[in-house]
Scaffold this motif. Sequence first.
Motif, PDB file in Angstrom:
ATOM      1  N   LEU A   1      75.570  36.814  35.523  1.00  0.00           N
ATOM      2  CA  LEU A   1      74.939  35.479  36.416  1.00  0.00           C
ATOM      3  C   LEU A   1      75.033  35.183  37.344  1.00  0.00           C
ATOM      4  O   LEU A   1      75.172  35.582  38.115  1.00  0.00           O
ATOM      5  CB  LEU A   1      75.189  34.294  35.826  1.00  0.00           C
ATOM      6  CG  LEU A   1      75.144  32.788  35.551  1.00  0.00           C
ATOM      7  CD1 LEU A   1      73.790  33.017  34.785  1.00  0.00           C
ATOM      8  CD2 LEU A   1      76.159  31.924  35.068  1.00  0.00           C
TER       9      LEU A   1
ATOM     10  N   SER B   1      71.185  29.505  37.333  1.00  0.00           N
ATOM     11  CA  SER B   1      72.011  29.432  37.379  1.00  0.00           C
ATOM     12  C   SER B   1      72.757  28.461  36.178  1.00  0.00           C
ATOM     13  O   SER B   1      73.334  27.967  34.674  1.00  0.00           O
ATOM     14  CB  SER B   1      73.369  29.885  37.645  1.00  0.00           C
ATOM     15  OG  SER B   1      74.034  28.538  38.859  1.00  0.00           O
TER      16      SER B   1
ATOM     17  N   ILE C   1      81.059  35.072  31.557  1.00  0.00           N
ATOM     18  CA  ILE C   1      80.033  35.737  32.874  1.00  0.00           C
ATOM     19  C   ILE C   1      80.669  36.846  32.747  1.00  0.00           C
ATOM     20  O   ILE C   1      82.379  36.522  33.010  1.00  0.00           O
ATOM     21  CB  ILE C   1      79.806  34.368  33.588  1.00  0.00           C
ATOM     22  CG1 ILE C   1      79.769  33.341  33.683  1.00  0.00           C
ATOM     23  CG2 ILE C   1      79.282  34.943  34.971  1.00  0.00           C
ATOM     24  CD1 ILE C   1      78.274  33.335  32.450  1.00  0.00           C
TER      25      ILE C   1
END
Length: 212
Positions: A98, A107, A123
């Motif tokens: 990300l 994002s 993430i």
Amino acid sequence: ASAAASVVPVAVARFRERYAAIELEIAMVDPDESLPGLRSGRHDLILTHDAMLDGTGSGVELVALFDDPMYVAMPTAHRLSEAADLTLTDFAAEPWMLATTDSCPDSRLFLRACHAAGFEPRIAFHNDDYSAILGFVAAGVGVALIPDMVARGAREDVVIRALEPAPPARPIGAVLPFGFRSPAATAMVAVLQEVGEEWVADRGQRLAAVSV
């Protein structure tokens, strides 16, 4: 950066061909610097993909150009690479690559889509460079949502797939000072609109390959 590798070079070449007497300067500037520069007159125009920047009450005017769809990128050996239909929820348990949440609007779009799908993403890696993100995807570290601007030039060792329903697209727009457009800025907006229309028209021819 994704625009600088796709639509911007075409627009710049076309602008210089038509308006050779106008000196054109292009710079990569973070949003926290670009807007003050626009308001102070240091910049004439900003190209943005920030969905939260609508121009209302901010002293700037936003001219919408086109939407940039988001697709999922996965390694070629991924278990879902050849699945018939894919949703974002299918990847709920995956580690994700990300962009940094404090500087990249992408994002925010991604997190909003995940929350709407009912999960909190895990993430594994933050980076604002999509080529780096795709490198981690290719190595099997995780998956990522990438925009059409990046997908068209993606490396061959990743699989790009469309999702249903589609995640929120990035809104690509030109930002100018409110109430004022120089003749040069007006000409550049027209060129960007023209190139944007061509970019979207070409997407229809490529989408079948992306969705296979």
